[in-house]
Motif scaffolding. Structure first.
Motif, PDB file in Angstrom:
ATOM      1  N   THR A   1      35.171 -38.039  24.253  1.00  0.00           N
ATOM      2  CA  THR A   1      33.906 -37.311  24.372  1.00  0.00           C
ATOM      3  C   THR A   1      32.889 -37.992  23.471  1.00  0.00           C
ATOM      4  N   VAL A   2      31.837 -38.517  24.069  1.00  0.00           N
ATOM      5  CA  VAL A   2      30.845 -39.290  23.318  1.00  0.00           C
ATOM      6  C   VAL A   2      29.450 -38.802  23.658  1.00  0.00           C
ATOM      7  N   GLU A   3      28.535 -39.152  22.783  1.00  0.00           N
ATOM      8  CA  GLU A   3      27.100 -38.935  23.013  1.00  0.00           C
ATOM      9  C   GLU A   3      26.404 -40.270  22.856  1.00  0.00           C
ATOM     10  N   ILE A   4      25.765 -40.723  23.937  1.00  0.00           N
ATOM     11  CA  ILE A   4      25.094 -42.026  23.959  1.00  0.00           C
ATOM     12  C   ILE A   4      23.663 -41.808  24.433  1.00  0.00           C
TER      13      ILE A   4
ATOM     14  N   GLY B   1      29.249 -36.688  27.391  1.00  0.00           N
ATOM     15  CA  GLY B   1      30.252 -36.590  28.443  1.00  0.00           C
ATOM     16  C   GLY B   1      31.518 -37.322  28.047  1.00  0.00           C
ATOM     17  N   LYS B   2      32.470 -37.319  28.958  1.00  0.00           N
ATOM     18  CA  LYS B   2      33.740 -38.009  28.744  1.00  0.00           C
ATOM     19  C   LYS B   2      33.676 -39.393  29.382  1.00  0.00           C
ATOM     20  N   VAL B   3      34.227 -40.374  28.681  1.00  0.00           N
ATOM     21  CA  VAL B   3      34.174 -41.768  29.150  1.00  0.00           C
ATOM     22  C   VAL B   3      35.140 -41.943  30.319  1.00  0.00           C
ATOM     23  N   ILE B   4      34.614 -42.460  31.436  1.00  0.00           N
ATOM     24  CA  ILE B   4      35.473 -42.801  32.573  1.00  0.00           C
ATOM     25  C   ILE B   4      35.925 -44.252  32.460  1.00  0.00           C
ATOM     26  N   ARG B   5      34.952 -45.159  32.349  1.00  0.00           N
ATOM     27  CA  ARG B   5      35.298 -46.575  32.211  1.00  0.00           C
ATOM     28  C   ARG B   5      34.098 -47.352  31.703  1.00  0.00           C
TER      29      ARG B   5
ATOM     30  N   ILE C   1      27.867 -41.427  19.256  1.00  0.00           N
ATOM     31  CA  ILE C   1      28.638 -40.396  18.554  1.00  0.00           C
ATOM     32  C   ILE C   1      29.923 -40.175  19.330  1.00  0.00           C
ATOM     33  N   ASN C   2      31.051 -40.471  18.700  1.00  0.00           N
ATOM     34  CA  ASN C   2      32.362 -40.288  19.328  1.00  0.00           C
ATOM     35  C   ASN C   2      32.991 -39.029  18.733  1.00  0.00           C
ATOM     36  N   TYR C   3      32.974 -37.955  19.516  1.00  0.00           N
ATOM     37  CA  TYR C   3      33.510 -36.687  19.030  1.00  0.00           C
ATOM     38  C   TYR C   3      35.033 -36.670  19.031  1.00  0.00           C
ATOM     39  N   THR C   4      35.654 -37.603  19.741  1.00  0.00           N
ATOM     40  CA  THR C   4      37.109 -37.613  19.848  1.00  0.00           C
ATOM     41  C   THR C   4      37.755 -38.531  18.821  1.00  0.00           C
ATOM     42  N   GLN C   5      36.948 -39.224  18.042  1.00  0.00           N
ATOM     43  CA  GLN C   5      37.509 -40.164  17.064  1.00  0.00           C
ATOM     44  C   GLN C   5      38.431 -39.439  16.078  1.00  0.00           C
ATOM     45  N   ASN C   6      38.012 -38.267  15.611  1.00  0.00           N
ATOM     46  CA  ASN C   6      38.818 -37.446  14.720  1.00  0.00           C
ATOM     47  C   ASN C   6      39.174 -36.143  15.431  1.00  0.00           C
ATOM     48  N   ALA C   7      40.408 -35.684  15.236  1.00  0.00           N
ATOM     49  CA  ALA C   7      40.836 -34.442  15.888  1.00  0.00           C
ATOM     50  C   ALA C   7      40.123 -33.238  15.288  1.00  0.00           C
ATOM     51  N   GLU C   8      39.852 -33.263  13.990  1.00  0.00           N
ATOM     52  CA  GLU C   8      39.171 -32.139  13.350  1.00  0.00           C
ATOM     53  C   GLU C   8      37.675 -32.191  13.649  1.00  0.00           C
ATOM     54  N   ARG C   9      37.142 -31.032  14.027  1.00  0.00           N
ATOM     55  CA  ARG C   9      35.723 -30.953  14.342  1.00  0.00           C
ATOM     56  C   ARG C   9      35.173 -29.617  13.862  1.00  0.00           C
TER      57      ARG C   9
END
Length: 430
Positions: free
Chosen positions: A232-235, A240-244, A273-281
């Protein structure tokens, strides 16, 4: 008297010599033998040059007369300075004109054409050898480029591996061209070819600047790997979620189910912004209470309520602080941490807000309403609305089932579409 006569005779003899020096190499005496020698010398020169077989040369008193025709006006005009350079020539009368005979004028062109055919015939075997060597060098280069083992091991993904192969092919093609030109003794053409290629490359670079920038950004993103599929990123404001990641764009799946294609040049230059980089949010919300409330007790109550929720992590712990004094009351800010792999961040925030509201109201703390209501009084009593049912205090389920559904959609699209993907799970992540 005799001395005066001798001086006059001397001056008379000296005057022609002075005139000769002043006006050029014109002698006072000429002879038929000298004229014949000049004519013979000019005829010998014209015979050696060729193309002057129809030109006649006559010399009388040092004056050369040229008559006849030549194949071109240029050849006719060249005769005058040539004849003037012969010693003893006083003047040149050039009456040579261009011939009107078409066959005669075509003869030099035909001779040149035959000479070029002969040169080409002599050049063909050497050119065939050079072409064979060039083909052999290119074949070896392309054969090495087709190998999978070295390139896929060196490159982080198939896209970079293909770039390595293309660079190797270009190197072997240039090497083959250099060898072929050296065989035919035409290496001087290499600088011309490289110069022309540089100019063409510069022009194309300006013409397709955006495309080149996008391609370079794709290569850099392939090495950097700032995200993974299903992250899950913000660009650039799009979430949204990265497809490819393709060689042209980064494709996201928004939480509304829409595809978002962002050019890689924009992705490379944007804040990611990569929201999935760390599990804690962390989630955060604010709530307003009345000014007369015990703020210390209220803050402790709110913090404990959030921390006691089953989906809130104990480390980092939940926090609550007083943000501001507003006209309608005091604003409290509440934060809590969740494991976003197991918990939906938006649903956790909503449930925490609901539980905090119930806890505050149960403690008798008023949540002020900033809206103004106008109440109209009537003579007959107004019936009161029925009492609202008591809100449940049971903690709702806030698992990440919605995110799991989006991940299944992303995986399904990645499996169905057979296209390039520059993301690899085993490559180092930035």
């Amino acid at each position: 008297m005799r001395l005066f006569l001798l001086l006059a005779v001397f001056l008379t003899c000296a005057m022609p010599a002075a005139a000769q020096d002043a006006s050029g190499p014109i002698t006072t005496e000429t002879s038929a033998q000298q004229d014949a020698a000049i004519a013979v010398r000019i005829r010998e020169i014209l015979a050696e040059l060729g193309n002057y077989g129809d030109v006649t040369v006559t010399v009388n008193e040092g004056v050369v007369s040229l008559r006849g025709t030549t194949n071109s006006t240029v050849e006719a005009l060249a005769l005058e300075p040539l004849a003037a350079r012969v010693e003893g020539v006083v003047a040149v009368r050039n009456q040579v004109t261009e011939t009107t005979d078409i066959a005669r004028r075509l003869d030099p062109a035909i001779e040149r054409f035959r000479a070029r055919i002969d040169q080409f015939i002599a050049f063909v075997p050497l050119a065939l050898i050079a072409a064979a060597v060039f083909a052999a060098v290119v074949f070896v280069g392309f054969a090495i480029a087709r190998l999978r083992s070295p390139w896929e091991r060196l490159a982080p993904n198939a896209f970079i591996a293909e770039i390595y192969r293309q660079l190797l092919r270009i190197v072997f093609v240039i090497f083959g061209i250099v060898i072929a030109l050296d065989i035919v003794n035409a290496t001087a053409l290499l600088s011309t070819i490289l110069g022309a290629a540089g100019i063409i490359g510069l022009a194309l670079g300006f013409a397709v600047r955006d495309t080149v920038e996008n391609f370079i950004a794709s290569v850099m993103l392939s090495f950097r790997q700032p995200f993974r599929p299903n992250d899950t990123v913000e660009i650039n404001g799009d979430v949204g979620k990265v497809i490819r990641l393709t060689s042209r764009a980064t494709i996201l799946l928004s939480f509304d189910g829409n595809h978002i294609r962002i050019p890689n040049a924009t992705v490379f230059k944007s804040r990611i912004i990569n929201y999935t980089q760390n599990a804690e949010r962390r989630f955060m919300f604010s709530i307003t209470v009345e000014r007369d409330a015990d703020l210390q007790e209220t803050r402790t109550l709110v913090e404990k309520t959030v921390q006691d929720l089953p989906f809130v992590l104990s480390e980092p712990a939940a926090q609550t602080w007083i943000e501001a004094l507003l006209p309608g009351g005091v604003e409290l800010v509440i934060t809590g941490w969740v494991d976003q792999n197991e918990t939906s961040i938006v649903r956790a925030k909503g449930e925490a807000l609901r539980q905090v509201k119930l806890a505050i109201q149960s403690a008798g703390v008023v949540i002020p309403d900033a809206t103004q209501a106008i109440q109209l009084t009537r003579d007959k009593p107004i019936a009161l609305p029925p009492a609202e049912p008591q809100e449940s205090t049971r903690v709702a389920t806030v698992d990440a089932s919605a995110d799991d559904a989006l991940e299944r959609i992303v995986n399904a699209e990645r499996d169905q579409e057979i296209v390039e993907d520059l993301l690899r799970k085993d490559s180092p992540k930035e």
